[in-house]
Design a protein around this motif. Structure first.
Motif, PDB file in Angstrom:
ATOM      1  N   ILE A 294       0.871  -1.174   0.000  1.00 27.40           N
ATOM      2  CA  ILE A 294       0.000   0.000   0.000  1.00 27.40           C
ATOM      3  C   ILE A 294       0.912   1.229   0.000  1.00 27.40           C
ATOM      4  O   ILE A 294       1.808   1.340   0.834  1.00 27.40           O
ATOM      5  N   SER A 295       0.697   2.130  -0.940  1.00 29.70           N
ATOM      6  CA  SER A 295       1.581   3.307  -1.028  1.00 29.70           C
ATOM      7  C   SER A 295       0.766   4.583  -1.226  1.00 29.70           C
ATOM      8  O   SER A 295      -0.368   4.551  -1.701  1.00 29.70           O
ATOM      9  N   GLN A 296       1.379   5.714  -0.852  1.00 25.95           N
ATOM     10  CA  GLN A 296       0.758   7.030  -1.041  1.00 25.95           C
ATOM     11  C   GLN A 296       1.862   8.047  -1.284  1.00 25.95           C
ATOM     12  O   GLN A 296       2.836   8.102  -0.530  1.00 25.95           O
ATOM     13  N   GLU A 297       1.727   8.830  -2.330  1.00 31.93           N
ATOM     14  CA  GLU A 297       2.750   9.804  -2.655  1.00 31.93           C
ATOM     15  C   GLU A 297       2.171  11.221  -2.641  1.00 31.93           C
ATOM     16  O   GLU A 297       1.140  11.491  -3.261  1.00 31.93           O
TER      17      GLU A 297
ATOM     18  N   TYR B  44      -4.384   6.635  -1.864  1.00 32.65           N
ATOM     19  CA  TYR B  44      -3.623   5.413  -1.624  1.00 32.65           C
ATOM     20  C   TYR B  44      -3.648   4.528  -2.878  1.00 32.65           C
ATOM     21  O   TYR B  44      -4.651   4.455  -3.594  1.00 32.65           O
ATOM     22  N   VAL B  45      -2.539   3.871  -3.139  1.00 28.56           N
ATOM     23  CA  VAL B  45      -2.439   2.909  -4.230  1.00 28.56           C
ATOM     24  C   VAL B  45      -2.183   1.534  -3.620  1.00 28.56           C
ATOM     25  O   VAL B  45      -1.195   1.349  -2.898  1.00 28.56           O
TER      26      VAL B  45
END
Length: 315
Positions: free
Chosen positions: A248-251, A256-257
């Motif tokens: 789970i990622s967030q930039e 969130y991706v």
């Protein structure tokens, strides 16, 4: 040397056994038997195998016997066969009651008789692959769904002993013994036609099992949730899909991706009945495989069946 086999019972499952036994190398089918004389005569001619008029005389010549008769005959036929033959295959359920199954086990143990019960799903290539996958996982829950409207042709046992027993055996095979059961169902024509059960295993896993003779669609599914995976197994199409959540990622404050992966596992297209009977013939030669369901597996699954039936009927 060929194994001399006698086949008792030529119903739907018995005819499948007949087809496969006549294909197997190392098997000499020395006789077939059924109470339907016209059917017996026809299949004896079609497959060019001897028909049996005297069961005991044919057993004297046999190394092994396959019992594929109605459930209410299993116990008495086993007792008869055990006097002559040291290798006995019995279609599921092994007997009508836990008490009969227990006596079968005692007779087998006391007389050094090899018994294999017809839990054919143990030999389904999907189940074999699924067992390998979850052996290195911590299983949280396994859902089993098995429906077949055509199964209502079987009148001597209800849906629990006809269909659900397969998945009860698999639940025990995957996660071991059970310490708690909750069950619900629907009774139709004085027999359980729909059953739902939740089994709590001593290892902490849950098994949820649904079996139905009332559902128009034929289904055979197993869904397994582990700490790391969700596994979708389709037993009819022989497919396994594994779902994994990888990250789970967030930039920079954006949404969130969630990155996930789906894997399709290749499953060998092997006929389960062929594998099952090959295992029985090998065991009759003294080569006994690890996954063969013997009298203990048959006894344990039958005990769970009886507990489920009692819960449903007393509800």
């Amino acid at each position: 040397m060929d194994i001399k086999v006698v086949l008792l019972g030529l119903g739907v499952m018995g005819r499948n056994h007949l087809r496969v036994l006549t294909m197997l190398k190392g098997v000499n089918l020395v006789g077939i038997y059924d109470t339907d004389d016209s059917l017996l005569k026809k299949l004896s001619s079609d497959y060019n195998v001897p028909s049996i008029t005297n069961i005991e005389r044919s057993l004297e010549e046999a190394d092994a016997v396959v019992i594929a008769t109605p459930t209410n005959t299993h116990y008495h036929l086993f007792k008869l066969c055990s006097k002559y033959v040291k290798n006995i295959f019995i279609e599921k359920p092994i007997a009508e009651s836990y008490e009969e199954a227990l006596e079968i086990k005692n007779i087998a143990n006391n007389n050094n008789i090899f018994v294999q019960c017809g839990f054919i799903e143990r030999f389904n290539p999907v189940v074999l692959e699924l067992k390998n996958i979850i052996s290195s996982e911590n299983t949280i829950n396994a859902d089993f769904t098995r429906t077949n409207k055509l199964s209502n042709r079987i009148t001597d046992v209800d849906v629990v002993l006809d269909l659900m027993i397969h998945d009860i055996d698999l639940a025990l095979y995957f996660n071991g013994e059970i310490n708690k059961i909750a069950a619900f169902g629907k009774i139709e024509n004085n027999q359980i036609a729909f059953a739902s059960a939740i089994l709590h295993h001593t290892n902490g896993a849950l098994s949820r099992i649904v079996a139905s003779r009332m559902t128009e669609k034929k289904m055979r599914y197993i869904h397994v949730t582990t700490d790391n995976l969700f596994i979708d197994a389709e037993l009819l199409r022989k497919e396994i899909l594994i779902h994994k959540q990888t990250s789970i990622s967030q930039e920079n404050g954006s949404s969130y991706v969630i990155s996930s992966i789906e894997q399709q596992i290749e499953v060998k297209q092997q006929e389960a009945l062929l594998s099952e009977l090959q295992a029985f013939i090998n065991a009759s030669k003294g080569i006994i495989g690890n996954n063969i369901p013997g009298e203990d597996a048959a006894l344990n699954s039958l005990k769970v069946c009886e507990d489920i039936v009692k819960e449903i009927k007393n509800a």
